[in-house]
Design an enzyme around this catalytic site. Structure first.
Site, mmCIF file in Angstrom:
data_model
loop_
_atom_site.group_PDB
_atom_site.id
_atom_site.type_symbol
_atom_site.label_atom_id
_atom_site.label_comp_id
_atom_site.label_asym_id
_atom_site.label_seq_id
_atom_site.Cartn_x
_atom_site.Cartn_y
_atom_site.Cartn_z
ATOM 1 N N ASN A 412 0.640 -1.075 -0.005
ATOM 2 C CA ASN A 412 -0.131 -0.020 -0.202
ATOM 3 C C ASN A 412 0.849 1.188 0.126
ATOM 4 O O ASN A 412 1.800 1.405 0.737
ATOM 5 C CB ASN A 412 -0.936 0.053 1.497
ATOM 6 C CG ASN A 412 -1.573 1.524 1.490
ATOM 7 O OD1 ASN A 412 -2.730 1.500 0.674
ATOM 8 N ND2 ASN A 412 -1.449 2.012 2.271
ATOM 9 N N GLU A 413 0.656 2.250 -0.811
ATOM 10 C CA GLU A 413 1.207 3.404 -0.963
ATOM 11 C C GLU A 413 2.839 3.254 -0.758
ATOM 12 O O GLU A 413 3.535 3.820 -0.267
ATOM 13 C CB GLU A 413 0.966 4.441 0.153
ATOM 14 C CG GLU A 413 -0.510 4.613 -0.057
ATOM 15 C CD GLU A 413 -1.189 5.511 1.233
ATOM 16 O OE1 GLU A 413 -0.304 5.712 2.157
ATOM 17 O OE2 GLU A 413 -2.276 6.120 1.153
ATOM 18 N N ASN A 414 3.367 2.226 -1.646
ATOM 19 C CA ASN A 414 4.697 2.083 -1.917
ATOM 20 C C ASN A 414 5.469 3.113 -2.498
ATOM 21 O O ASN A 414 6.659 2.718 -2.609
ATOM 22 C CB ASN A 414 4.800 0.501 -2.481
ATOM 23 C CG ASN A 414 4.255 -0.388 -1.742
ATOM 24 O OD1 ASN A 414 3.381 -0.887 -2.241
ATOM 25 N ND2 ASN A 414 4.532 -0.844 -0.615
#
Length: 817
Positions: A412-414
């Protein structure tokens, strides 16, 4: 020694005891394990530091919402004395952890017998060998001293990142079990299926737990029942013990009973293992479902061959007063609320969640995206990457039997850098490919997914871009165009995370839209820093009113639009419940993400009913702002009463007189046309709404409120009142008034409650009734207190206003201690 162990889902002959009681806890970095037990030998002040607790227990249950100090990140120690009586000859004794945060070490007396890194996957520590050694002090009376150290200290080389928008809780916040197994036992039973409309091909795979690794003959008896308890398969298999996972049965089911959100049919598989040398038997029972799905390339989502629009939300494991330590009853209540809202899909953000959650999803019919906690921060070194792979392996191994799961989330949201002094997109892409391949190697029946990492969108099977039209960027009338653009930009599109912060109880006549102030046509993605309340581009999240009214209007627009998108797979609103976060100290309740459709204690906000009006099949009706006890306006001006309902028609009554019948029409925004302009009486008014669907079913809702026609100026003072509650607590209410003594019904200033005396404020709960630092909602705020049998003085202060006081008598709300 550490081992992943999948304990039974239920109905097993394996001997399992949930260890809930008789624990002591200390929040401290002890000098060593001996300090855990030294108090038993020395009678000094050190004894006072330990407190009795029950599991599950989170040592950030309250301080995560403390407005004045950061939440504790460090060591917490637990101790207990176990009565161990393994009935199996040469059996193994195990401690099974359903999750603990974030790094766990387990000691038998002074000796460390195992450890585990990670706060969300299950793990088991085998304590058999240490028990055989014995040698515990005689004053423990043959009980086994167990000490457990949980540590949530900040560590850049672990996941999730500390810049994530949620707390990295510490403690034994999920259940711990004492498990007895024979020398050879069942470790995992996986039921793997390939399903079509008229047939299912099923394999049963078994892995043994056999630490001694000597070869011996075993007999397996398999039984499978459908959801009507009709036996559909039985077999007996004679084998010699084996390593790894082996297929022990392979069979077909004709005309399978398919699992779906409307009909969550579950099959049962029981595997009984008999050690032929000793005659010892153990069994494990697992449930599974038969269904098939498809995310059509450049198209919608299909379940069992039919298009299904995914109506989703999100869940954090977080609750008022307990943090992550939600009991089984709390979890069941939350999942039932989600289902009753009309949802058929949930993303479990941003980590593997309790087995209880997945059981509920199976039973209720909620499709699931579950993910590992590689959340924000970038990409660390070798141990960091190995932890990601270990967590993905554990999540798939432990939850593979759940038919509700359709997506394994890889991150997530890397694209959100922060934890390292470097950021390498190509390295992240390479590692994402590695996780994608590992997921399909472990389970080729599900797809992979990530959210918000544009440079990795081509690697995973399903991708969700960042679309926050109307909150972090743009305005919500742009939602359709940005959703279509996201859909066109990836092969398999699913929109997860959208919504707006909203303060429970804050209502406005004309909600802020920002249409004139906010730049449009420039994208709807959240960008780094957008969650802050100051700086950056103009956006609703920093300029808006944070009202329930705005949130309901946004939801109404989104859901209305989704009905006209035949290509859409679905969406998931962020998030079902308000939750604690360390990165939002300036929220109206400090350290609270307030995007929930329910509060942190399950109290429904108005948005809950908006979702029901679109998603729920059972007839419902809700007068917007039903909990408002004061509405304002001029006596001559017509007032709008809004109603949410899924009924085809609704009628409104004002003080007993009909205001007319409206027909529901989703094209008529807002409220699908269910809104009335009416004249209210100064003072008390009663409003009743009745809905009727096409089948003739009737539902109703009613509310009473005071219509205030006096206008007011700026608030200059606060007034406090106290009200005794039936449970012995006292509610303290603060209200804002102007210089003429008129109630300021739109005041939103921040106030701070305080107390001197014998009582205690029931605060740090992250709700509008349990926070000592809070912005007013429509001119008022309240908090509960426990008088504790003594007199107290409660205060409410606000910069620029006169501080108010109220005395609470010691006779008020006295309860036995």
């Amino acid at each position: 020694m550490e081992r992943i162990f999948a304990a039974p889902l239920g109905g097993s002959k394996m001997i399992t005891q949930r260890l809930t009681h008789n624990w002591a806890y200390i929040q401290s970095s002890l000098g060593g394990a001996w300090e855990v037990w030294r108090k038993d030998k020395l009678n000094n002040h050190y004894n006072l530091a330990w407190s009795e607790v029950e599991l599950p227990h989170c040592f950030n249950a309250l301080d995560a919402m403390d407005p004045d100090v950061p939440y504790y990140q460090g060591q917490g120690w637990y101790r207990t004395l176990l009565e161990v009586d393994n009935p199996y000859l040469n059996g193994r004794t195990l401690l099974h952890f359903e999750g603990a945060g974030q790094h766990t070490e387990v000691y038998v007396y002074e000796d460390r017998v195992g450890e585990h890194q990670g706060g969300y996957d299950e793990f088991t520590i085998d304590i058999t060998d240490r028990l055989r050694e014995g040698q515990f002090p005689a004053y423990y009376e043959n009980k086994v001293p167990i000490a457990i150290r949980c540590d949530n200290t900040r560590n850049l080389e672990t996941i999730p990142s500390d810049v994530s928008d949620f707390n990295l809780y510490g403690g034994l916040y999920r259940y711990v079990n004492l498990v007895y197994v024979p020398a050879v036992s069942l470790e995992t039973v996986h039921v793997i299926s390939q399903v079509s409309a008229d047939r299912a091909d099923i394999q049963v795979q078994v892995k043994l737990y056999h630490p001694e690794a000597d070869k011996r003959s075993v007999r397996l008896r398999l039984q499978v029942w459908d959801d009507t308890e009709q036996e559909i398969f039985a077999a007996t298999v004679n084998r010699v013990t084996w390593d790894g996972s082996e297929v022990v049965a392979d069979f077909e089911v004709d005309a399978p009973h398919l699992w779906s959100p409307n009909a969550p049919r579950l099959y049962t598989c029981k595997v009984t293992l008999e050690d032929e040398g000793t005659g010892t038997e153990t069994a494990e029972t697992v449930r599974f479902g038969l269904r098939y799905f498809e995310f059509e390339k450049k198209g919608p989502f299909y379940l069992n061959g039919e298009r299904l629009l995914l109506h989703g939300t999100h869940r954090h494991e977080d609750h008022a007063g307990v943090g992550a330590a939600m009991t089984e009853e709390m979890i069941a209540c939350e999942m039932r609320l989600i289902k009753d809202m009309g949802a058929n899909f949930i993303r479990l953000g941003h980590y593997q969640q309790s087995r209880i959650v997945l059981d509920q999803c199976d039973e209720l019919g909620l499709l699931v995206w579950e993910e590992i906690p590689w959340c924000r921060g970038g990409l660390g070194g070798a141990s960091y990457r190995q932890q990601c792979k270990d967590m993905l392996t554990a999540m798939i191994t432990q939850h593979r039997n759940h038919p509700s799961i359709i997506l394994w989330g890889l991150g997530n949201e890397n694209d959100w850098e922060a934890d390292f002094n470097y950021f390498d997109e190509e390295a992240i892409r390479d590692f994402m490919r590695e996780l994608h391949a590992l997921s399909h190697e472990l389970d080729d029946t599900r797809l992979t997914a990530i959210r918000r990492c544009e440079f990795c969108r081509d690697i995973v099977d399903v991708y969700s871009p960042s679309i926050w039209a109307g909150w972090y960027r743009g305005v919500y009338p742009e939602y359709e165009s940005y959703t279509r653009a996201g859909f066109e930009n990836t092969d398999r599109f699913l929109h997860v995370e959208w919504g707006a912060d909203n303060v429970a109880g804050r209502h406005v006549k004309k909600p802020y839209t920002g249409f004139a102030d906010i730049q449009t046509g420039q994208g709807a993605d959240e960008r780094d820093g957008d969650y802050l309340l100051t700086g950056g581009d103009p956006r609703v999240s920093s300029l808006g009113d944070w009202s329930e009214t705005y949130f309901c209007d946004m939801i109404d627009w989104y859901l209305r639009a989704q009905q006209g998108m035949p290509w859409l797979t679905g969406t998931a609103q962020w998030s079902f419940k308000d939750f604690s976060t360390p990165v939002r100290p300036d929220s109206p309740i400090p350290y609270l993400n307030m995007k929930g459709v329910v509060e942190r204690d399950f109290k429904k906000k108005e948005a809950y009913y908006v979702f029901q009006s679109y998603w729920l099949e059972k007839p419902m009706i809700r007068i917007y702002g039903g909990a408002m006890d004061v509405r304002t306006g001029s006596a001559e001006e017509e007032q709008t009463i809004r109603v949410y309902s899924n009924c085809s028609q609704a009628e409104l009554f004002i003080n007993g007189e009909s205001a007319g019948v409206r027909t529901r029409d989703v094209r008529d925004y807002p409220n699908a046309g269910l809104r009335w302009n009416v004249t209210l009486l100064p003072g008390m008014n009663q409003v009743v709404a009745r809905g009727r669907n096409e089948s003739g079913d009737v539902v109703s809702d009613e509310t009473t409120f005071v219509f205030q026609t006096e206008s007011w100026g700026v608030p200059v003072s606060l007034q406090l009142s106290s009200y005794e509650e039936p449970n012995g607590h006292v509610m303290i209410e603060a209200k804002a008034y102007d210089a003429e003594g008129v109630f300021c019904a739109d005041a939103a200033v921040r106030i701070h409650f305080g107390l001197a005396g014998s009582g205690k404020l029931l605060d740090n709960l992250g709700t509008v009734r349990g926070s000592r630092s809070i912005e007013l909602a429509n001119g008022r705020a309240c908090i509960y207190m426990d008088p504790r049998g003594g007199a107290s003085m409660v205060s409410a202060r606000c910069e620029g206003l006169r501080t108010a006081f109220v005395e609470v008598s010691g006779e008020c709300g006295v309860r036995d201690k």
